[in-house]
Design an enzyme around this catalytic site. Structure first.
Site, PDB file in Angstrom:
ATOM      1  N   THR A 138      89.308  18.268  53.565  1.00 42.59           N
ATOM      2  CA  THR A 138      88.390  17.202  53.140  1.00 42.59           C
ATOM      3  C   THR A 138      89.182  16.100  52.454  1.00 42.59           C
ATOM      4  O   THR A 138      90.081  16.383  51.660  1.00 42.59           O
ATOM      5  CB  THR A 138      87.272  17.674  52.184  1.00 42.59           C
ATOM      6  OG1 THR A 138      86.638  16.518  51.620  1.00 42.59           O
ATOM      7  CG2 THR A 138      87.749  18.543  51.043  1.00 42.59           C
ATOM      8  N   ASP A 140      87.945  14.432  50.267  1.00 43.09           N
ATOM      9  CA  ASP A 140      87.417  14.398  48.895  1.00 43.09           C
ATOM     10  C   ASP A 140      88.230  15.244  47.913  1.00 43.09           C
ATOM     11  O   ASP A 140      88.123  15.063  46.700  1.00 43.09           O
ATOM     12  CB  ASP A 140      85.961  14.880  48.867  1.00 43.09           C
ATOM     13  CG  ASP A 140      85.062  14.109  49.806  1.00 43.09           C
ATOM     14  OD1 ASP A 140      85.407  12.958  50.141  1.00 43.09           O
ATOM     15  OD2 ASP A 140      84.024  14.658  50.218  1.00 43.09           O
ATOM     16  N   MET A 182      85.286   6.602  48.788  1.00 44.86           N
ATOM     17  CA  MET A 182      84.538   7.844  49.041  1.00 44.86           C
ATOM     18  C   MET A 182      84.951   8.928  48.043  1.00 44.86           C
ATOM     19  O   MET A 182      85.708   8.662  47.108  1.00 44.86           O
ATOM     20  CB  MET A 182      84.792   8.310  50.474  1.00 44.86           C
ATOM     21  CG  MET A 182      84.004   7.536  51.507  1.00 44.86           C
ATOM     22  SD  MET A 182      84.274   8.247  53.154  1.00 44.86           S
ATOM     23  CE  MET A 182      82.930   7.484  54.054  1.00 44.86           C
ATOM     24  N   GLU A 235      82.089   6.519  45.015  1.00 43.13           N
ATOM     25  CA  GLU A 235      80.708   6.411  45.538  1.00 43.13           C
ATOM     26  C   GLU A 235      79.726   7.279  44.759  1.00 43.13           C
ATOM     27  O   GLU A 235      78.523   7.001  44.734  1.00 43.13           O
ATOM     28  CB  GLU A 235      80.667   6.781  47.022  1.00 43.13           C
ATOM     29  CG  GLU A 235      81.069   8.240  47.293  1.00 43.13           C
ATOM     30  CD  GLU A 235      81.046   8.625  48.767  1.00 43.13           C
ATOM     31  OE1 GLU A 235      80.661   7.802  49.616  1.00 43.13           O
ATOM     32  OE2 GLU A 235      81.427   9.774  49.056  1.00 43.13           O
ATOM     33  N   HIS A 284      84.631   4.619  55.932  1.00 40.85           N
ATOM     34  CA  HIS A 284      85.306   5.551  56.847  1.00 40.85           C
ATOM     35  C   HIS A 284      86.731   5.160  57.192  1.00 40.85           C
ATOM     36  O   HIS A 284      87.443   5.944  57.827  1.00 40.85           O
ATOM     37  CB  HIS A 284      84.456   5.731  58.107  1.00 40.85           C
ATOM     38  CG  HIS A 284      83.168   6.439  57.810  1.00 40.85           C
ATOM     39  ND1 HIS A 284      82.088   5.774  57.280  1.00 40.85           N
ATOM     40  CD2 HIS A 284      82.820   7.741  57.906  1.00 40.85           C
ATOM     41  CE1 HIS A 284      81.109   6.638  57.089  1.00 40.85           C
ATOM     42  NE2 HIS A 284      81.524   7.837  57.453  1.00 40.85           N
ATOM     43  N   LEU A 285      87.165   3.968  56.753  1.00 41.67           N
ATOM     44  CA  LEU A 285      88.586   3.630  56.937  1.00 41.67           C
ATOM     45  C   LEU A 285      89.461   4.687  56.282  1.00 41.67           C
ATOM     46  O   LEU A 285      90.575   4.955  56.712  1.00 41.67           O
ATOM     47  CB  LEU A 285      88.898   2.281  56.274  1.00 41.67           C
ATOM     48  CG  LEU A 285      88.449   1.030  56.998  1.00 41.67           C
ATOM     49  CD1 LEU A 285      88.727  -0.195  56.141  1.00 41.67           C
ATOM     50  CD2 LEU A 285      89.190   0.917  58.326  1.00 41.67           C
ATOM     51  N   GLN A 286      88.919   5.287  55.210  1.00 47.19           N
ATOM     52  CA  GLN A 286      89.703   6.286  54.464  1.00 47.19           C
ATOM     53  C   GLN A 286      89.864   7.588  55.243  1.00 47.19           C
ATOM     54  O   GLN A 286      90.660   8.444  54.888  1.00 47.19           O
ATOM     55  CB  GLN A 286      89.009   6.591  53.130  1.00 47.19           C
ATOM     56  CG  GLN A 286      88.959   5.392  52.217  1.00 47.19           C
ATOM     57  CD  GLN A 286      87.855   5.509  51.173  1.00 47.19           C
ATOM     58  OE1 GLN A 286      88.111   5.905  50.052  1.00 47.19           O
ATOM     59  NE2 GLN A 286      86.636   5.175  51.536  1.00 47.19           N
ATOM     60  N   ARG A 287      89.062   7.761  56.276  1.00 45.49           N
ATOM     61  CA  ARG A 287      89.076   9.012  57.033  1.00 45.49           C
ATOM     62  C   ARG A 287      89.728   8.868  58.397  1.00 45.49           C
ATOM     63  O   ARG A 287      90.065   9.862  59.027  1.00 45.49           O
ATOM     64  CB  ARG A 287      87.628   9.466  57.247  1.00 45.49           C
ATOM     65  CG  ARG A 287      87.270  10.638  56.416  1.00 45.49           C
ATOM     66  CD  ARG A 287      85.821  10.877  56.348  1.00 45.49           C
ATOM     67  NE  ARG A 287      85.149  11.037  57.629  1.00 45.49           N
ATOM     68  CZ  ARG A 287      83.846  11.242  57.730  1.00 45.49           C
ATOM     69  NH1 ARG A 287      83.109  11.308  56.641  1.00 45.49           N
ATOM     70  NH2 ARG A 287      83.284  11.382  58.893  1.00 45.49           N
TER      71      ARG A 287
HETATM   72  O1  F6P Z   1      83.172  14.512  52.740  1.00 49.64           O
HETATM   73  C1  F6P Z   1      83.855  13.464  53.329  1.00 49.64           C
HETATM   74  C2  F6P Z   1      83.057  12.199  53.271  1.00 49.64           C
HETATM   75  O2  F6P Z   1      83.817  11.163  53.853  1.00 49.64           O
HETATM   76  C3  F6P Z   1      82.582  11.800  51.876  1.00 49.64           C
HETATM   77  O3  F6P Z   1      83.606  11.223  51.096  1.00 49.64           O
HETATM   78  C4  F6P Z   1      81.432  10.879  52.211  1.00 49.64           C
HETATM   79  O4  F6P Z   1      80.473  10.844  51.177  1.00 49.64           O
HETATM   80  C5  F6P Z   1      80.850  11.516  53.445  1.00 49.64           C
HETATM   81  O5  F6P Z   1      81.857  12.321  54.013  1.00 49.64           O
HETATM   82  C6  F6P Z   1      80.369  10.525  54.453  1.00 49.64           C
HETATM   83  O6  F6P Z   1      79.717  11.211  55.473  1.00 49.64           O
HETATM   84  P1  F6P Z   1      79.291  10.546  56.860  1.00 49.64           P
HETATM   85  O7  F6P Z   1      80.535  10.481  57.697  1.00 49.64           O
HETATM   86  O8  F6P Z   1      78.296  11.487  57.398  1.00 49.64           O
HETATM   87  O9  F6P Z   1      78.785   9.183  56.569  1.00 49.64           O
END
Ligand code: F6P
Length: 360
Positions: A138, A140, A182, A235, A284-287
């Site tokens: 994660t 997070d 996030m 957030e 979502h840039l962070q992911r």
């Molecule tokens: O758990 C990872 C995360 O990116 C959190 O930081 C964020 O609150 C959530 O998922 C966002 O979820 P989704 O991709 O469903 O918008």
């Protein structure tokens, strides 16, 4: 022959493909067979999309973001949302179907890569007889039992770079920037990126904030001739006595979506200080995108360790980083509670010692 399966569940995190690669190669090297389950546990409800993973399937993927298996954070198998009469959604327990597929496919062990939600589901399947080894993922970093999850370093890197870039435009225009990051109910990303990026204020869920103290910091900077400020807002941050800010109504079988606190803080700062204020939501840039080398290595280590754990005949555990080693912890320990930022930890102390405002 041992037949293992791999699934990726919940929100994606950079490094998922590295885990899949390392686990697959480690299993193939032992002469095992590897099945890739599509879209988390959903793939065991629709087995037509399950595929064998061979060397070719995992070639050249360690540096890629996302997951070659796909993922979902909908469709909890114990509370599966099904559209009912009158547009109402009912939650149905489909865990029996998942267990039936697991048995029919002759799977000896499942490597479940996921965050706290996926580990909770894994634990329920373990109780039904599934042999599972978990891999903590994660951005997070809020999962107990491991010092860090993969994905976190990439998210912090992206957020830090954004904060670095915002400094020049903030200074040029004498503005305040609120950068919303996030992290759900934990402030790890905000704290680490905020300190690394030289933010002036960091607001995290673990410390309910007082807007007066945030504005006092911004005014003090003005008085010292620093006419711009960077405020990092997790957030999940909340004002003292206030509520979480969410994006929409909670959908059945899904986590509530957080977001919007950055804009609220920005408006309140503008009103209280008269400063021109802007908000940047990194979202979502962070992911997305390439995992950092640190995340890649951690993910590769976790994938290989998961296979060694299966080879040892140990199940019901999650691989975890306990520096310098990767060890295992019972999944029940990992899901006992959320891993919050410790307020007496030296990272928080570093922020305070350096004069950053944490909103209290
Ligand atoms: O758990 C990872 C995360 O990116 C959190 O930081 C964020 O609150 C959530 O998922 C966002 O979820 P989704 O991709 O469903 O918008």
């Amino acid at each position: 022959m041992t037949r293992i399966a791999i699934s990726t569940g919940g929100g994606d995190a950079p490094g998922l493909n590295a885990v899949i690669r390392a686990a697959t190669l480690s299993a193939l090297a032992r002469g095992w067979e590897v099945l890739g389950i599509a879209r988390g546990y959903e793939g065991l409800l629709d087995t037509s999309r399950i595929r064998r993973l061979d060397r070719r399937a995992v070639r050249g993927i360690a540096h890629l973001g996302g997951t070659i298996l796909g993922t979902t954070n909908k469709g909890h198998p114990f509370e599966y949302p099904v559209a009912g009469a009158g547009g109402k959604t009912r939650l149905v327990d489909r865990s029996g179907e998942v267990m039936a597929s697991y048995r029919e496919l002759g799977i000896d062990a499942l490597i479940a890569i996921g965050g706290d939600g996926s580990m909770r589901i894994a634990q329920r399947f373990i109780e039904l007889g599934m042999k599972v080894v978990g891999v903590p993922k994660t951005i997070d970093n809020d999962l107990e039992g491991t010092v860090v999850t993969f994905g976190f370093d990439t998210a912090v890197t992206v957020a830090t770079e954004a904060i670095d870039r915002l400094h020049s435009t903030a200074e040029a225009h004498r503005r305040v920037f609120c950068v919303e990051v996030m992290g759900r109910y934990a402030g790890w990303i905000a704290l680490h990126a905020g300190i690394a990026g030289g933010a002036d204020v960091i607001l995290i869920p673990e410390i309910p904030f007082d807007l007066a103290s945030v504005c006092a910091k911004i005014r003090a900077r003005e008085d010292a001739g620093r006419h711009f400020s960077i405020v990092v807002v997790a957030e999940g941050a909340t004002p003292r006595g206030g509520e979480l800010v969410t994006r929409a109504e909670r959908e059945a079988g899904r986590e509530v979506r957080l977001g919007g606190i950055g804009e609220r803080v920005a408006s309140a700062i503008a009103e209280a200080t008269g400063k021109e204020t802007r908000t940047v939501v990194l979202g979502h840039l962070q992911r997305g995108g390439t995992p950092t080398p640190r995340d890649r290595i951690l993910a590769l280590r976790f994938g290989a360790a998961a296979v060694r754990t299966i080879a040892d005949g140990t199940f019901g555990v999650m691989v975890a980083l306990d520096p310098p080693a990767v060890r295992t912890v019972p999944i029940t320990d990992a899901i006992k509670r959320m891993k919050s930022v410790p307020l007496d930890g030296d990272t928080v102390m570093t922020a305070r010692d350096m004069g950053l405002c944490l909103g209290d």
